[in-house]
Design a protein around this motif. Structure first.
Motif, PDB file in Angstrom:
ATOM      1  N   THR A 291     -12.911   1.905   9.179  1.00 36.20           N
ATOM      2  CA  THR A 291     -12.893   1.001   8.030  1.00 36.20           C
ATOM      3  C   THR A 291     -14.295   0.911   7.444  1.00 36.20           C
ATOM      4  O   THR A 291     -15.289   1.045   8.178  1.00 36.20           O
ATOM      5  CB  THR A 291     -12.394  -0.400   8.448  1.00 36.20           C
ATOM      6  OG1 THR A 291     -12.418  -1.282   7.331  1.00 36.20           O
ATOM      7  CG2 THR A 291     -13.267  -0.985   9.551  1.00 36.20           C
TER       8      THR A 291
ATOM      9  N   LYS B  33      -2.013   4.402  -1.886  1.00 32.39           N
ATOM     10  CA  LYS B  33      -2.695   4.190  -0.613  1.00 32.39           C
ATOM     11  C   LYS B  33      -4.165   4.577  -0.709  1.00 32.39           C
ATOM     12  O   LYS B  33      -4.485   5.674  -1.167  1.00 32.39           O
ATOM     13  CB  LYS B  33      -2.046   5.023   0.494  1.00 32.39           C
ATOM     14  CG  LYS B  33      -0.619   4.636   0.827  1.00 32.39           C
ATOM     15  CD  LYS B  33      -0.105   5.460   1.989  1.00 32.39           C
ATOM     16  CE  LYS B  33       1.281   5.019   2.428  1.00 32.39           C
ATOM     17  NZ  LYS B  33       1.744   5.760   3.630  1.00 32.39           N
ATOM     18  N   PRO B  34      -5.060   3.694  -0.242  1.00 31.30           N
ATOM     19  CA  PRO B  34      -6.449   4.094  -0.039  1.00 31.30           C
ATOM     20  C   PRO B  34      -6.610   4.584   1.390  1.00 31.30           C
ATOM     21  O   PRO B  34      -5.662   4.516   2.183  1.00 31.30           O
ATOM     22  CB  PRO B  34      -7.218   2.784  -0.259  1.00 31.30           C
ATOM     23  CG  PRO B  34      -6.277   1.747   0.308  1.00 31.30           C
ATOM     24  CD  PRO B  34      -4.873   2.256   0.042  1.00 31.30           C
TER      25      PRO B  34
ATOM     26  N   ARG C 276      -7.475   3.417   4.241  1.00 34.90           N
ATOM     27  CA  ARG C 276      -7.713   2.204   5.013  1.00 34.90           C
ATOM     28  C   ARG C 276      -6.668   2.086   6.103  1.00 34.90           C
ATOM     29  O   ARG C 276      -5.572   2.637   6.002  1.00 34.90           O
ATOM     30  CB  ARG C 276      -7.649   0.964   4.106  1.00 34.90           C
ATOM     31  CG  ARG C 276      -8.671   0.955   2.976  1.00 34.90           C
ATOM     32  CD  ARG C 276     -10.089   0.774   3.500  1.00 34.90           C
ATOM     33  NE  ARG C 276     -10.228  -0.466   4.229  1.00 34.90           N
ATOM     34  CZ  ARG C 276     -10.476  -1.649   3.656  1.00 34.90           C
ATOM     35  NH1 ARG C 276     -10.592  -1.719   2.338  1.00 34.90           N
ATOM     36  NH2 ARG C 276     -10.619  -2.738   4.368  1.00 34.90           N
TER      37      ARG C 276
ATOM     38  N   ASN D 133      -3.447  -3.131   2.492  1.00 35.35           N
ATOM     39  CA  ASN D 133      -4.317  -2.444   1.537  1.00 35.35           C
ATOM     40  C   ASN D 133      -3.565  -1.644   0.479  1.00 35.35           C
ATOM     41  O   ASN D 133      -4.173  -1.180  -0.483  1.00 35.35           O
ATOM     42  CB  ASN D 133      -5.255  -1.488   2.288  1.00 35.35           C
ATOM     43  CG  ASN D 133      -6.117  -2.193   3.315  1.00 35.35           C
ATOM     44  OD1 ASN D 133      -6.922  -3.039   2.988  1.00 35.35           O
ATOM     45  ND2 ASN D 133      -5.930  -1.853   4.593  1.00 35.35           N
ATOM     46  N   ASN D 134      -2.264  -1.449   0.656  1.00 38.48           N
ATOM     47  CA  ASN D 134      -1.504  -0.601  -0.249  1.00 38.48           C
ATOM     48  C   ASN D 134      -0.992  -1.371  -1.463  1.00 38.48           C
ATOM     49  O   ASN D 134      -0.927  -2.610  -1.458  1.00 38.48           O
ATOM     50  CB  ASN D 134      -0.309   0.028   0.487  1.00 38.48           C
ATOM     51  CG  ASN D 134      -0.743   0.902   1.641  1.00 38.48           C
ATOM     52  OD1 ASN D 134      -1.879   1.378   1.682  1.00 38.48           O
ATOM     53  ND2 ASN D 134       0.153   1.134   2.583  1.00 38.48           N
TER      54      ASN D 134
ATOM     55  N   TRP E 160      -7.788   6.990  -4.078  1.00 38.20           N
ATOM     56  CA  TRP E 160      -6.380   6.625  -3.920  1.00 38.20           C
ATOM     57  C   TRP E 160      -5.473   7.842  -4.027  1.00 38.20           C
ATOM     58  O   TRP E 160      -5.748   8.785  -4.766  1.00 38.20           O
ATOM     59  CB  TRP E 160      -5.964   5.621  -4.994  1.00 38.20           C
ATOM     60  CG  TRP E 160      -6.624   4.289  -4.843  1.00 38.20           C
ATOM     61  CD1 TRP E 160      -7.896   3.939  -5.233  1.00 38.20           C
ATOM     62  CD2 TRP E 160      -6.068   3.126  -4.251  1.00 38.20           C
ATOM     63  NE1 TRP E 160      -8.157   2.639  -4.916  1.00 38.20           N
ATOM     64  CE2 TRP E 160      -7.049   2.103  -4.315  1.00 38.20           C
ATOM     65  CE3 TRP E 160      -4.823   2.826  -3.677  1.00 38.20           C
ATOM     66  CZ2 TRP E 160      -6.830   0.822  -3.826  1.00 38.20           C
ATOM     67  CZ3 TRP E 160      -4.599   1.547  -3.197  1.00 38.20           C
ATOM     68  CH2 TRP E 160      -5.597   0.563  -3.269  1.00 38.20           C
TER      69      TRP E 160
ATOM     70  N   THR F 111      -1.470  -7.892  11.490  1.00 42.48           N
ATOM     71  CA  THR F 111      -1.562  -8.696  10.267  1.00 42.48           C
ATOM     72  C   THR F 111      -0.325  -9.550  10.045  1.00 42.48           C
ATOM     73  O   THR F 111      -0.244 -10.277   9.048  1.00 42.48           O
ATOM     74  CB  THR F 111      -1.777  -7.785   9.044  1.00 42.48           C
ATOM     75  OG1 THR F 111      -0.829  -6.706   9.083  1.00 42.48           O
ATOM     76  CG2 THR F 111      -3.184  -7.202   9.041  1.00 42.48           C
TER      77      THR F 111
ATOM     78  N   GLU G 164       4.420  -4.040   3.472  1.00 44.87           N
ATOM     79  CA  GLU G 164       3.451  -3.717   4.506  1.00 44.87           C
ATOM     80  C   GLU G 164       4.104  -3.690   5.882  1.00 44.87           C
ATOM     81  O   GLU G 164       5.209  -4.205   6.074  1.00 44.87           O
ATOM     82  CB  GLU G 164       2.297  -4.731   4.497  1.00 44.87           C
ATOM     83  CG  GLU G 164       1.463  -4.692   3.219  1.00 44.87           C
ATOM     84  CD  GLU G 164       0.608  -3.446   3.114  1.00 44.87           C
ATOM     85  OE1 GLU G 164       0.551  -2.672   4.093  1.00 44.87           O
ATOM     86  OE2 GLU G 164       0.011  -3.231   2.056  1.00 44.87           O
TER      87      GLU G 164
END
Length: 360
Positions: free
Chosen positions: A137, A242-243, A245, A250-251, A272, A348, A343
């Protein structure tokens, strides 16, 4: 444990010991680290020969690179205890910031040994394997100092898990490049694999194998590519952005894509990819049980991941480069979430841990 302690309250005939596959994740991950440690100590030793803990040098250890105030410390400790108690291999834990001042690359004799200072001894600890539990990260690299530390670790002769090349190979940007026509073929269908080699080498591929591999992929592309933004706008309701990460949250999905695209600069677009959403079976139900909230019966989506490891390298012998490969797999992680949730991270709070049950 739940089957033994409750019998699942006899709620179903299919929930029995025969239908619940073993989940030996801990043993498999540890086995990969053990084989790497062994290869560092004795590169020519056959893989089936077990290490004798009584003969191990306790000053050669495995390094866990961790985050400050690590949240995943408990599963990491299980690995550490298994390595020590079953295999006699010691582990040390350090952050990138600690390694900046404590890690030294021994280059004067050409050995490139990675040595880490030890508060309890004047002798530094030699590192056999660098196991990265940090470095995934941007917050792990707040300055150039952390990058320089990573470079120092990569340049050492210690075995890396993963090496920076493997970490990049698993990134989403590289996945998008591999999905382009002809790219993955250039790696798997190399000219050096002649027909005889394909017949004898279990790790070689033919065109049919690559076609089967591609069938498991979803369409994806980088936003910076020619026409990339236009394609994303046209297909937004069937896409996820999506990045690079990890950890969830994060998406960008479906209806949120169009306004999000308007906020990106040309430089930010390079970070991305757009990916077609995976279509999952509808109408599958289960109970979602979370600490601190009521259990909920819901339509669910599950994601199954299989754990594995691979140890590979090359050496020059009789003016020929020979490749070696050891690998193993076993154990799984099944994450389940409500179908309305985009997600999927467990830490998380989006998903819950689940178990596999096998039925005919």
């Amino acid at each position: 444990f739940l089957l033994s302690s409750t019998g699942y309250f006899q709620c179903s005939d299919i929930i029995n010991k025969e239908n619940l596959p073993s989940n030996d994740t801990l043993e498999q991950i540890v086995q990969g680290l053990v084989q790497a440690h062994k290869a560092y100590l004795s590169p020519d030793s056959p893989p089936h020969i077990a290490l004798d803990p009584s003969t191990l040098n306790s000053n050669i250890r495995i390094l866990f690179v961790v985050q400050p105030n690590e949240r995943n410390v408990f599963d990491q400790r299980f690995l550490e205890y298994e390595l020590l108690e079953r295999h006699g291999i010691h582990v040390i834990r350090r952050t990138f910031d600690e390694l900046e001042t404590q890690a030294v690359l021994q280059e004067s004799d050409g050995s490139r040994k990675l040595l880490v200072s030890n508060k309890t001894s004047s002798n530094p600890i030699e590192i056999s394997v660098v196991y990265y539990r940090a470095g995934y990260t941007p917050t792990d690299f707040p300055s150039s100092k952390q990058f320089e530390t990573r470079k120092k670790l990569e340049r050492s002769r210690a075995i890396k898990c993963p090496s920076i090349a493997l970490q990049l190979a698993g990134s989403k940007k590289v996945q998008a490049v591999l999905s382009k026509p002809g790219v993955v073929e250039s790696f798997l269908l190399m000219d050096k694999w002649d027909r005889a080699a394909r017949d004898t080498n279990p790790h070689s591929f033919c065109a049919k194998d690559v076609d089967s591999l591609r069938e498991s992929w979803m369409d994806m592309w980088g936003l910076e590519e020619e026409g990339g933004i236009e394609r994303a706008k046209e297909r937004a309701m069937n896409l996820v952005l999506k990045p690079q990460r990890e950890g969830g949250g994060n998406n960008v999905y479906k209806a949120a894509i169009l306004p999000f695209l308007e906020t990106l600069s040309d430089k930010e677009k390079e970070a991305w990819i757009a990916m077609e959403l995976i279509r999952v079976p509808a109408g599958v139900q289960n109970w979602l049980v979370r600490s601190g909230s009521d259990s909920v019966k819901a339509n669910i989506v599950s994601e199954l991941g299989i754990f594995g490891w691979a140890l590979f390298g090359s050496k020059l012998q009789d003016e020929q480069i020979s490749m070696s490969l050891q690998e193993g797999s076993g154990g799984y992680l099944l994450r389940t979430k409500g179908e309305e949730s985009d997600e999927g991270g467990v830490a998380t709070g989006f998903s819950v841990l689940d178990s596999v049950i096998l039925v005919d």
